[in-house]
Write an enzyme that holds these catalytic residues in place. Structure first.
Site, PDB file in Angstrom:
ATOM      1  N   CYS A 256       0.841  -1.192   0.000  1.00  0.00           N
ATOM      2  CA  CYS A 256       0.000   0.000   0.000  1.00  0.00           C
ATOM      3  C   CYS A 256       0.877   1.243   0.000  1.00  0.00           C
ATOM      4  CB  CYS A 256      -0.902  -0.006   1.238  1.00  0.00           C
ATOM      5  SG  CYS A 256      -1.914   1.461   1.448  1.00  0.00           S
ATOM      6  N   CYS A 257       0.508   2.226  -0.826  1.00  0.00           N
ATOM      7  CA  CYS A 257       1.123   3.554  -0.726  1.00  0.00           C
ATOM      8  C   CYS A 257      -0.004   4.566  -0.576  1.00  0.00           C
ATOM      9  CB  CYS A 257       2.042   3.853  -1.908  1.00  0.00           C
ATOM     10  SG  CYS A 257       1.213   4.025  -3.499  1.00  0.00           S
ATOM     11  N   ALA A 258       0.223   5.806  -0.914  1.00  0.00           N
ATOM     12  CA  ALA A 258      -0.791   6.828  -0.656  1.00  0.00           C
ATOM     13  C   ALA A 258      -2.040   6.638  -1.512  1.00  0.00           C
ATOM     14  CB  ALA A 258      -0.202   8.219  -0.875  1.00  0.00           C
TER      15      ALA A 258
END
Length: 364
Positions: free
Chosen positions: A96-98
């Protein structure tokens, strides 16, 4: 490459406590994260800031090139080792990133090149955050029964023992009073809301939930505030009031605030520092309500607190704390709660001792 998750999977991720390898920078993670997330960033705070500045001044290609330059060689290898270990430890996890953009795709590609196929959250943390917010709004529409009562009535324990109960104070890591802090620091507001949403989703998924059982809380629990959608519903909810004898309440408070907190501080910090932290915790709680007590009464109770701590240190007995706890309850906490309860008297649907309220709640 494994199939990436899309919108329909977000709630399932939260319900299953799916491990999330969050590759955002620590500053982003601290502002808000999902409950099962661990932070293994692609870029640290300084690197992220440098890339962000480059993006604004020179555009995306230059920023991407700078990012690859900053995360190269030994730094890249160290982070790859951490991601690889996390993937092997959490084979059912997800990246997961932004926003499900370049950072998680870069890490996913590097892992693939190293022989590890690992999915990512399409939409990233932002999508999961929106899912958490929407889930709370929807689930808060179910009927609510609040457990009320004066300090020491065992409200939190009663909520914890209900299959449809959600321990708001436990999630907030704070017991909601001047003496309410625990040894665990409180989460950021967004992380608290995410944790609450996940807990509500899991509780709802375990059963055919007809109503929620919650403790009668004010808007703030320590530094965290309840989501407005839930708080609004709680102001309309029926209240069951626990009315236990004063002596039983004192026993509970002695166990929770003196014996247990003393044990926890000693366990966390060792004998000498733990004792100092415990003393400071009690004095800080009393000091927080100094203005409401009035300076003269505060000084009297603080003197009694010091005497009780001296006795406890010498003998191990916590009985001396009754000399300041009893008047604090009789003169401050009990009148304050009764005043608050009077303002919502029409919402009180049941009164009884702890076991009676617990039995009544189960029948609802």
């Amino acid at each position: 490459m494994q199939e990436r998750h899309t919108e329909q999977d977000y709630r399932a991720l939260l319900i299953a406590d799916t491990p999330i390898i969050d590759v955002r920078a620590p500053v982003e993670f601290e502002q808000g994260a999902m409950p099962a997330a661990i932070n293994l960033p692609l870029m640290n705070n300084d690197e992220r800031a440098a890339v962000g500045t480059c993006y604004k001044q020179q555009g995306s290609d230059a920023a991407l090139a700078l990012g690859h330059k900053l995360v190269a060689g030994e730094i890249r290898q160290q982070r790859m080792d951490a991601w690889r270990a996390a993937c092997l430890q959490n084979p059912q996890g997800i990246l997961c990133c932004a926003r499900g953009g370049q950072r998680s795709h870069i890490v996913q590609r590097w892992l693939h090149e190293a022989g590890i196929d690992y999915p990512l959250v399409e939409g990233g943390y932002k999508a999961l955050r929106q899912t958490a917010i929407q889930a709370t709004i929807e689930l808060a529409q179910k009927p609510i029964v609040l457990i009320g009562g004066c300090t020491g009535c065992g409200k939190t324990l009663l909520v914890q023992q209900q299959p449809n109960g959600v321990d708001l104070e436990g999630l907030a890591r704070h017991r909601g009073s001047a003496f309410g802090r625990t040894l665990q620091p409180q989460l950021s507001q967004a992380s608290f809301e995410n944790l609450l949403a996940a807990e509500m989703l899991k509780t709802d998924a375990r059963q055919e939930l007809r109503l929620w059982v919650l403790e009668d809380e004010s808007r703030m629990i320590g530094s965290n505030h309840l989501p407005e959608c839930l708080r609004e519903r709680m102001t309309q909810a029926a209240i069951a009031v626990v009315e236990d004898p004063f002596e039983i309440r004192l026993e509970r408070l002695n166990e929770e605030y003196f014996l247990r907190m003393h044990h926890d501080f000693i366990h966390a910090y060792g004998d000498e520092q733990g004792w100092q932290e415990y003393c400071e915790y009690l004095h800080h709680g009393l000091s927080a309500i100094k203005r409401r007590l009035g300076l003269q009464r505060y000084n009297e109770l603080a003197t009694r607190l010091d005497a009780a701590l001296t006795t406890q240190l010498a003998t191990g007995s916590t009985d001396g704390h009754l000399a300041w706890l009893v008047p604090l309850l009789e003169e401050y906490y009990d009148p304050m709660y009764r005043y608050q309860l009077e303002k919502k008297a029409e919402k009180v649907v049941f009164r009884g001792e702890w076991a009676e309220v617990a039995e009544w709640v189960k029948a609802q």
